[in-house]
Motif scaffolding. Structure first.
Motif, PDB file in Angstrom:
ATOM      1  N   TRP A  10      45.555   2.763  51.535  1.00 13.20           N
ATOM      2  CA  TRP A  10      46.786   3.503  51.236  1.00 13.20           C
ATOM      3  C   TRP A  10      47.126   3.498  49.747  1.00 13.20           C
ATOM      4  N   LYS A  11      46.399   2.714  48.966  1.00 10.08           N
ATOM      5  CA  LYS A  11      46.668   2.631  47.521  1.00 10.08           C
ATOM      6  C   LYS A  11      48.169   2.364  47.319  1.00 10.08           C
ATOM      7  N   MET A  12      48.820   3.004  46.331  1.00  9.92           N
ATOM      8  CA  MET A  12      50.238   2.697  46.093  1.00  9.92           C
ATOM      9  C   MET A  12      51.117   3.731  46.807  1.00  9.92           C
ATOM     10  N   GLY A  93      37.375  -5.229  44.025  1.00  8.24           N
ATOM     11  CA  GLY A  93      36.614  -4.466  43.032  1.00  8.24           C
ATOM     12  C   GLY A  93      36.645  -2.969  43.225  1.00  8.24           C
ATOM     13  N   HIS A  94      37.752  -2.455  43.791  1.00  6.45           N
ATOM     14  CA  HIS A  94      37.880  -0.997  43.878  1.00  6.45           C
ATOM     15  C   HIS A  94      37.764  -0.415  42.463  1.00  6.45           C
ATOM     16  N   SER A  95      37.190   0.769  42.345  1.00  5.45           N
ATOM     17  CA  SER A  95      36.959   1.326  41.002  1.00  5.45           C
ATOM     18  C   SER A  95      38.264   1.492  40.223  1.00  5.45           C
ATOM     19  N   GLU A  96      39.385   1.733  40.951  1.00  2.00           N
ATOM     20  CA  GLU A  96      40.655   1.855  40.229  1.00  2.00           C
ATOM     21  C   GLU A  96      41.063   0.520  39.610  1.00  2.00           C
ATOM     22  N   ARG A  97      40.726  -0.569  40.259  1.00  4.77           N
ATOM     23  CA  ARG A  97      41.009  -1.898  39.690  1.00  4.77           C
ATOM     24  C   ARG A  97      40.044  -2.193  38.548  1.00  4.77           C
ATOM     25  N   LEU A 231      35.569   4.285  53.739  1.00  5.18           N
ATOM     26  CA  LEU A 231      36.783   3.769  53.111  1.00  5.18           C
ATOM     27  C   LEU A 231      37.522   5.009  52.617  1.00  5.18           C
ATOM     28  N   VAL A 232      38.680   5.257  53.217  1.00  6.85           N
ATOM     29  CA  VAL A 232      39.332   6.553  53.040  1.00  6.85           C
ATOM     30  C   VAL A 232      40.675   6.401  52.338  1.00  6.85           C
ATOM     31  N   GLY A 233      40.853   7.148  51.260  1.00 10.95           N
ATOM     32  CA  GLY A 233      42.125   7.123  50.542  1.00 10.95           C
ATOM     33  C   GLY A 233      43.075   8.177  51.088  1.00 10.95           C
TER      34      GLY A 233
END
Ligand SMILES: O=C[C@H](O)COP(=O)(O)O
Length: 248
Positions: A10-12, A93-97, A231-233
């Motif tokens: 769900w990210k932010m 280690g998500h690419s956004e992090r 893995l779905v955003g």
């Protein structure tokens, strides 16, 4: 036989009330299948999500954690705190992090080890940027990320990890790697894992694809020989889409 795993990230996004109504809406519609359904939510929602998913087959994950158990790390959350809430999974280690919060292969490795130590299943993300892909470096990039991420982890623990291959250029862009391309890279990741552990472990470990997965392409992706999940955003935010993804 590897159990398929569809995880929403769900990210932010979402408040507690939004998360509760989401679960209310999906809970009766997730088929009793062998597919594992996971929601990785912001920290503030985790406790409530655990409560409202009780008795369902929906697991709950966090999107990050620190590698220390406690200390002077303002703003961070430790594995003990996730354990307190009985969190099942944690994305590492998500690419956004990696891109916005200086996550490195070294911190990924420390976090993966720590999650395993506390029996939280890490979803370890790897993937190349568009420049790296265009330069023909996809395989060397994911090889290095996988090897460094798994460094010093014993074989029995490696097989508990979920790896997510997410080409950065496909995240949130609507561009998906073709399912054959994604499968080829994921088969290669399996090969890398075989070389750092054993053939049996590389056959057992689950590897997801992530990057613009949606109800219309999930089935094709899941039909690939080496892809065990997604893995779905974006598409995991809508109850209707999430149901379709899990019931692919
Ligand atoms: O963690 C999920 C990925 O970043 C994919 O996001 P997306 O499905 O919105 O492309």
């Amino acid at each position: 036989m590897r159990k398929p795993i569809i995880a929403g990230n769900w990210k932010m996004h979402k408040t507690i009330n939004e998360a509760k109504s989401f679960v209310e809406e999906i809970k009766g519609s997730i088929k009793e299948t062998d597919v594992e359904a996971v929601i990785c939510a912001p920290y503030t929602i985790l406790k409530d999500l655990k409560e409202v998913t009780k008795g369902t087959n929906i697991k709950v994950g966090a999107q990050n954690m620190h590698f220390e158990e406690n200390g002077a790390f303002t703003g961070e959350i430790s594995p003990l705190m996730l354990k307190d809430l009985e969190i099942d999974y944690v994305i590492i280690g998500h690419s956004e992090r990696r891109q916005y919060f200086n996550e490195t292969d070294e911190t990924v490795n420390k976090k993966v080890k720590k999650a395993l130590e506390h029996s939280i299943i890490p979803i370890m993300c790897v993937g190349e940027s568009l420049e790296e892909r265009e330069a023909g470096d996809t395989k060397s990039i994911v090889k290095s990320q996988v090897e460094k991420g798994l460094e010093g982890i014993n074989h029995e623990d490696i097989k508990k990890i979920v790896v997510a291959y997410e080409p950065i250029w496909a995240i949130g862009t609507g561009k998906t790697a073709s399912s054959e391309d994604a499968n080829e890279v994921i088969a290669y990741i399996r090969e890398v894992i075989k070389n750092v552990s054993s053939e049996d472990i590389s056959e057992e470990i689950r590897i997801q694809y992530g990057g613009s997965v949606k109800p219309s392409n999930v089935e094709e992706i899941m039909n690939q020989s080496d892809i065990d999940g997604a893995l779905v955003g974006g598409a995991s935010l809508e109850p209707k889409d999430f149901i379709e993804l899990v019931n692919f």
